[in-house]
Structures are given as C-alpha cells and as structure tokens.
Design a protein around this motif. Structure first.
Motif, PDB file in Angstrom:
ATOM      1  N   GLU A 179       0.810  -1.217   0.000  1.00  0.00           N
ATOM      2  CA  GLU A 179       0.000   0.000   0.000  1.00  0.00           C
ATOM      3  C   GLU A 179       0.846   1.272   0.000  1.00  0.00           C
ATOM      4  OE1 GLU A 179       0.987  -0.573   4.364  1.00  0.00           O
ATOM      5  OE2 GLU A 179       0.733  -1.809   2.571  1.00  0.00           O
ATOM      6  N   THR A 196       5.642   7.136   0.663  1.00  0.00           N
ATOM      7  CA  THR A 196       4.378   7.853   0.564  1.00  0.00           C
ATOM      8  C   THR A 196       3.214   6.947   0.944  1.00  0.00           C
ATOM      9  OG1 THR A 196       4.230   7.310  -1.800  1.00  0.00           O
ATOM     10  CG2 THR A 196       5.276   9.391  -1.220  1.00  0.00           C
ATOM     11  N   GLY A 197       2.119   7.592   1.356  1.00  0.00           N
ATOM     12  CA  GLY A 197       0.902   6.847   1.666  1.00  0.00           C
ATOM     13  C   GLY A 197       0.801   6.334   3.081  1.00  0.00           C
ATOM     14  N   GLY A 199       0.793   8.174   6.055  1.00  0.00           N
ATOM     15  CA  GLY A 199       0.034   9.021   6.961  1.00  0.00           C
ATOM     16  C   GLY A 199       0.594   9.050   8.365  1.00  0.00           C
ATOM     17  N   PRO A 284       2.039   2.493  -5.120  1.00  0.00           N
ATOM     18  CA  PRO A 284       1.044   3.451  -5.596  1.00  0.00           C
ATOM     19  C   PRO A 284       1.641   4.842  -5.828  1.00  0.00           C
ATOM     20  CG  PRO A 284       0.223   2.218  -3.695  1.00  0.00           C
ATOM     21  CD  PRO A 284       1.679   1.908  -3.812  1.00  0.00           C
ATOM     22  N   PRO A 286       2.115   8.800  -5.583  1.00  0.00           N
ATOM     23  CA  PRO A 286       1.917   9.734  -4.466  1.00  0.00           C
ATOM     24  C   PRO A 286       0.739  10.657  -4.719  1.00  0.00           C
ATOM     25  CG  PRO A 286       3.789  10.392  -5.818  1.00  0.00           C
ATOM     26  CD  PRO A 286       3.357   9.058  -6.327  1.00  0.00           C
ATOM     27  N   ASP A 287       0.174  11.201  -3.636  1.00  0.00           N
ATOM     28  CA  ASP A 287      -0.879  12.195  -3.810  1.00  0.00           C
ATOM     29  C   ASP A 287      -0.244  13.530  -4.187  1.00  0.00           C
ATOM     30  OD1 ASP A 287      -0.090  13.663  -1.491  1.00  0.00           O
ATOM     31  OD2 ASP A 287      -1.403  12.479  -0.197  1.00  0.00           O
ATOM     32  N   PRO A 288      -1.040  14.546  -4.555  1.00  0.00           N
ATOM     33  CA  PRO A 288      -0.455  15.818  -5.040  1.00  0.00           C
ATOM     34  C   PRO A 288       0.504  16.477  -4.053  1.00  0.00           C
ATOM     35  CG  PRO A 288      -2.778  15.698  -5.621  1.00  0.00           C
ATOM     36  CD  PRO A 288      -2.508  14.514  -4.734  1.00  0.00           C
ATOM     37  N   VAL A 289       0.194  16.440  -2.753  1.00  0.00           N
ATOM     38  CA  VAL A 289       1.086  17.057  -1.770  1.00  0.00           C
ATOM     39  C   VAL A 289       2.387  16.281  -1.681  1.00  0.00           C
ATOM     40  CG1 VAL A 289       1.416  17.497   0.700  1.00  0.00           C
ATOM     41  CG2 VAL A 289      -0.716  18.178  -0.418  1.00  0.00           C
ATOM     42  N   GLU A 290       2.300  14.963  -1.623  1.00  0.00           N
ATOM     43  CA  GLU A 290       3.511  14.138  -1.583  1.00  0.00           C
ATOM     44  C   GLU A 290       4.362  14.367  -2.830  1.00  0.00           C
ATOM     45  OE1 GLU A 290       1.857  10.285   0.991  1.00  0.00           O
ATOM     46  OE2 GLU A 290       1.490  10.404  -1.180  1.00  0.00           O
ATOM     47  N   GLN A 291       3.709  14.519  -3.982  1.00  0.00           N
ATOM     48  CA  GLN A 291       4.458  14.751  -5.213  1.00  0.00           C
ATOM     49  C   GLN A 291       5.183  16.080  -5.170  1.00  0.00           C
ATOM     50  OE1 GLN A 291       4.661  12.366  -7.856  1.00  0.00           O
ATOM     51  NE2 GLN A 291       6.422  13.725  -8.209  1.00  0.00           N
ATOM     52  N   GLN A 292       4.571  17.095  -4.557  1.00  0.00           N
ATOM     53  CA  GLN A 292       5.259  18.381  -4.388  1.00  0.00           C
ATOM     54  C   GLN A 292       6.556  18.205  -3.604  1.00  0.00           C
ATOM     55  OE1 GLN A 292       1.648  21.028  -3.111  1.00  0.00           O
ATOM     56  NE2 GLN A 292       3.337  22.393  -3.614  1.00  0.00           N
TER      57      GLN A 292
END
Length: 310
Positions: A179, A196-197, A199, A284, A286-292
């Motif tokens: 995950e 990432t992911g 939390g 998976p 990354p979400d947009p913040v993680e990608q930043q």
C-alpha cells in the motif's frame, strides 16, 4: 506541520546549580515574533535549566549529537500545498547544508557500515581499492572509482555485504507494504527512502515501527522526533566539497557578510556533485502534496545527474 522559528538567540553563561556545581551553559531561544523575544526565550530557558541542576546528556554511542530540543537553523524556504497549508520547510543545519523538513512524506535514512581494517588493507599492505584497480594508490584513482556508489554490490568486504543485505531488506519492506509508495535512493554512505501513503506523523509509533523495519539510523529517528518532522539533507556536507565548516547560526545573523561569503563559496563548490542517486520507485502513485515534496527533493539532490555523491 508547525512553522520553523524565524528568529533565534543564544545565551552563554556559567551558572551555579543546586549543590554548588558550576556549569558553562549554551542555551538557544526561538521566536516567530522578533529577535528580542527569542532572547527572552533563551534567558528563561537558561534559568529553568540552572534551577533543574543542569542539562542531562547522553554520551553513549554519540547520542548527544542530536539534542532534545531544536538547534538554531536559518529558514531558507517554505513550501505550501494547494490549500496554502505549510507542508515543508528548507533550513540550513549546524554545519551548513540545506535540509528538507516535512511531515507529509516519511523519509528514512539507512547507513552502511564502514569497511573493517582487514577490508581496507591486505597482508602485503595494499588496500582493497588498490587491489581492485591494479595496484594504484587511492590518490591515483579517478573520482568515479573512489565514489562509494560506483562499487555498488562490488564494494569490498563488510560494506558490500551490508549493501546487498540492505537492498534485500528494502525489497522485503516493499513486499510487506504494497500500500506504500517507496522511492529508494543511494546516498554516499547508505540509502534514503521516501515513503508515501503512510500518513504516519514523525513522532508517532507507526513512524517508529516503519523506520525500524528498514533499520533506519537510530540517531536520525531521534532527530525526527525532536523536530516533529522528517528530515533529508539536500546539499553536500561542506567538507566533502572542500569548504570550511559553517559556523552555526545563533552567533550572528544570516545577513552578515561572513555568512553570505561562506554561502557563496559553498554554492560554487556544490555545483558539480549530487546528494542522492535514484535506484527505484515502486508502489502506488503519491498524492499531489507528496508529489510536491518529491519534486522539491529531487530538484535539489539531482538524483539522475550521474554526478559524484557528496
């Protein structure tokens, strides 16, 4: 994440603690309001430490290297997410390197062991590097040949074995946590993972467990808990690019001429090196913040440049 303090002050004083002992104390204060408020904070902390009988230090295994409170660090840049929430800050650490601070991406550092004396020197007095490259002395080797990353799994002795075991450990971690996204980088003396992911807050038990599963450096884990952020060095250690050691902030301001001159020397010397080399990226997206955060990190560390690691 909580903002980094914008103002720092340092108080140095010899105090008499309960019991009559004298302690030479150096105490740092911080404030988001003003240098004067930081000075007040430092003075109040000095008084509390003196009343408590001095500072408690842990010297076994070098654990006092990381303090139980933040040290003064110049704030270089802040990064905000799409909703304008603070998601990262770049600071200058005590020896001068730029450091990423964030709670949005779990960052884990893994150190490799140093080669043993038998790994470095043969019975005839020649080092392993010399034997690998036809008997030449270390100073005669090219920069690429001396670069630890150039050897990879072929590193001599214990270091090569540890390299291989650590890669296997990272692979096991990825299998155990499908995950999670895992970006694996090679650093000069080990590995860095951007995960990432998860939390997981930096001071949480989950973060401690995840970092423990990849045998993250214990002192690094302490530092994350102290700062309540994950940290990643973005620029070289000064001595690896032949620049004199930075004098810590707290004795002067970042606008002083001596400070600015050091920064310029360091920036020039850092131009032809990288901090990390990207090995793999799995799991998976990354979400947009993680990608930043990842984009900021990779712009700074130059992971696909092929340059010498420092």
């Amino acid at each position: 994440m909580q903002p980094n303090p914008r103002h720092w002050a340092t108080v140095r004083e010899t105090v008499t603690v309960p019991g009559g002992d004298e302690w030479a104390l150096t105490i740092h204060g911080a404030s988001d309001t003003s240098p004067e408020d930081a000075q007040r904070d430092a003075r109040e902390r000095l008084q509390r430490v003196a009343a408590a009988g001095g500072t408690e230090r842990r010297t076994d295994d070098g654990l006092e290297y990381y303090p139980l409170r933040r040290l003064p660090e110049e704030l270089l840049e802040e990064l905000h997410g799409p909703d304008d929430t603070l998601i990262a800050a770049i600071t200058r650490n005590r020896y001068g390197s730029a450091v990423l601070n964030t709670d949005a991406v779990l960052i884990s550092d893994i150190d490799l062991v140093e080669p043993s004396s038998t790994d470095r020197v043969t019975a005839g007095g020649r080092g392993m590097l010399s034997r690998l490259f036809g008997g030449r002395r270390a100073e005669e080797l090219t920069e690429q040949q001396q670069d630890p990353d150039a050897f990879g799994l072929r590193s001599p002795g214990r270091r090569g074995e540890h390299h291989e075991r650590t890669l296997a450990l990272i692979e096991d971690f990825r299998t155990l946590h499908p995950e999670l996204g895992v970006r694996t980088y090679r650093t000069r003396n080990g590995f860095r993972l951007l995960i990432t992911g998860s939390g997981a807050a930096p001071s949480s038990e989950r973060a401690k467990k995840l970092m423990g599963q990849v045998r993250s450096d214990e002192l690094y884990m302490i530092l994350c808990r102290v700062h309540d952020t994950y940290r990643a060095r973005l620029t070289p250690k000064p001595w690896r690019v032949e620049v004199d050691r930075f004098e810590e902030l707290g004795t002067r301001t970042a606008t002083d001429d001596i400070h600015r001159a050091w920064v310029e020397r360091y920036r020039t010397a850092s131009a032809e090196v990288a901090v990390c080399r990207l090995l793999s990226s799995t799991g998976p997206a990354p979400d947009p913040v993680e990608q930043q955060i990842i984009d900021l990190h990779d712009r700074a560390v130059r992971p696909e440049s092929g340059l010498r690691l420092a």
